[in-house]
Enzyme design. Structure first.
Site, mmCIF file in Angstrom:
data_model
loop_
_atom_site.group_PDB
_atom_site.id
_atom_site.type_symbol
_atom_site.label_atom_id
_atom_site.label_comp_id
_atom_site.label_asym_id
_atom_site.label_seq_id
_atom_site.Cartn_x
_atom_site.Cartn_y
_atom_site.Cartn_z
ATOM 1 N N ASP A 1 32.534 72.106 -16.961
ATOM 2 C CA ASP A 1 31.491 71.188 -17.440
ATOM 3 C C ASP A 1 30.194 71.975 -17.518
ATOM 4 O OD1 ASP A 1 33.340 69.185 -17.367
ATOM 5 O OD2 ASP A 1 32.651 68.326 -15.476
ATOM 6 N N ASP B 1 40.774 59.676 -23.927
ATOM 7 C CA ASP B 1 40.686 59.159 -22.558
ATOM 8 C C ASP B 1 41.333 57.773 -22.591
ATOM 9 O OD1 ASP B 1 39.208 61.413 -22.004
ATOM 10 O OD2 ASP B 1 37.267 60.387 -21.994
#
Lengths: 253, 198
Positions: A11, A130
């Site tokens: 990230d 997702d």
């Protein structure tokens, strides 16, 4: 025969690797170029950068990270997060990414997948999905970190993405993500049996046997993990040595 | 100096990045003169066969590549390897560079997805200088939908994907890799270094 891939994910915010600490804050923990080089040395088959920069200005910083990584990491590099337009695809690929991953923007505008595949080739279009399980047993697509349920069936969406030209599906289960109890094998099987393109398993791995499970019990082509590798609970090399013991084809560094 | 032929095909910077990382002197060029003066030539490429041949011919580079590739080490990568062959059948029949006899056709493996993307194992077919120092469990990174039918005496290595897929070819000074050595980790860098040391 293709090797099963192990993919560490980083990230990145404003050009730094960040990690949430107990869900209270985000802490900068390193230089993405150095982290990517370390994963490459461990035998990572691919590196994923997820840009969590909120501001538009931050995108230039991310492209610079991609450029510098491409100068010293010689495995495929996938970049996702905030990709909305064909220009975002072009800028990211020109900076040195091999693949671009697109999530919410593709849900809102599926034609983005087709346009990107037509222009840049389907091999570089990764559609990130997702999803979470509904009470009726179906899987539904969510965006914004699981906060917004789009009311779209995840398996149908994966099929549509493939038909539009996606080269790969990156499937994250919001039910298992962060729990460290193993990948969502049922969700993976539902998607893998519906598409021919490679599916990358994401969300939930916390131990060596979770990697063996995902490759022995589902058709996943790759497994992605972030914090497990980041906090050095396991190295990519340890995961691959375990897979090799189970006769799962892997590339040893 | 290695000349990396720049004819407008994508992703040529990753080849330059890899050579820079290895400390090897290389230059991107679209000039015939640079290709003649270079010690070695790399022809990279991502895209379609007819488009690439058309670009090379518009740039006036077809003849110089054909002449120079048989005089000094020449490496075609991915589409650049496919162009080495006599004919391509992507969309339409297209004349290739003809440095090795053979044709390039769409892969049609049963039950396997196309493009063939990912790390696949190199299986040695015969000795090749580019494989010096490599073992027999080496994986390299592939991204392609078309594959070359290569005569056995020019086939240095293949991989298994439904059938034997041409991976590394060599005839005289002409070399070609269907995979991307610049994206194949240490194995790929070793192959590039071997090429530079020819």
């Amino acid at each position: 025969m293709l090797a099963k891939r192990i993919i560490p994910c980083l990230d990145v915010r404003e050009g730094k690797v960040v990690k949430g600490i107990n869900f209270v804050g985000i802490k900068e923990v390193g230089d993405p170029v150095e982290c990517a080089a370390e994963y490459d040395a461990q035998g990572a088959d691919e590196i994923v950068f997820l840009d969590i920069t909120a501001s538009h200005e931050g995108r230039g910083t991310m492209l610079d990270v991609v450029r510098r990584t491409a100068q010293k990491v010689f495995v495929p590099l996938t970049v996702g997060g905030g990709i909305r337009t064909i220009d975002d695809f072009r800028d990211t690929l020109r900076a040195g990414a091999d693949k671009v991953s697109v999530n919410s923007a593709a849900v809102k505008n599926p034609q983005l997948i087709r346009e990107a595949a037509d222009i840049f080739g389907c091999q570089c279009v990764v559609v990130a999905i997702d999803a979470k399980k509904c009470p009726d047993g179906h899987y539904t697509v969510v965006i914004n970190g699981g906060r917004i349920d789009m009311g779209i069936d995840a398996v149908e969406w994966a099929k549509q993405a493939e038909a539009l030209g996606a080269g790969e599906i990156l499937l994250t289960s919001m039910d298992t993500d962060g729990v460290k109890g193993g990948f969502d094998l049922d969700m993976l099987n539902a998607v893998c049996s519906a598409v021919k393109i490679p599916v990358i398993a994401s969300g939930g791995c916390g131990a060596l046997e979770h990697f063996t499970d995902v490759f022995e019990k589902t058709g996943a082509s790759a497994a992605l993990a972030a914090s497990l590798f980041h906090y050095k609970e396991l190295t990519v090399g340890e995961v691959k040595a375990e897979l090799k013991k189970h006769d799962i084809p892997v590339r040893m560094a | 100096m290695i000349a990396i032929v720049d004819y407008g095909a994508g992703n040529i910077f990753s080849v330059k990045n890899a050579l820079d990382y290895l400390g090897l002197s290389a230059e991107l060029t679209s000039k015939a003169e640079d290709i003649r003066n270079a010690d070695k030539i790399i022809l990279p490429g991502v895209g379609a066969f007819p488009w690439a041949m058309n670009k090379l011919s518009e740039s006036g580079l077809v003849d110089v590549i054909k002449e120079e590739a048989v005089k000094k080490p020449f490496l075609g990568i991915c589409l650049g390897m496919q162009l080495i062959f006599s004919k391509g059948y992507e969309f339409e029949e297209t004349e290739g560079l003809g440095l090795i006899d053979g044709s390039v056709r769409l892969m049609t493996p049963d039950d396997l997805s196309i493009p063939h993307i990912g790390w696949n194992k190199l299986v040695k077919n015969r000795e090749c200088a580019l494989l010096n120092g490599l073992g027999d469990d080496e994986y390299v990174y592939f991204v392609h939908s078309y594959a070359a039918d290569c005569p056995d005496d020019a086939l240095a290595a293949y991989c298994e994907y439904g059938r034997k897929v041409t991976a590394l070819v060599n005839k005289g000074t002409v070399y070609g890799a269907q995979f991307h050595p610049e994206k194949s980790g240490k194995t790929g860098l070793k192959i590039l270094r071997n090429f530079a040391e020819l």
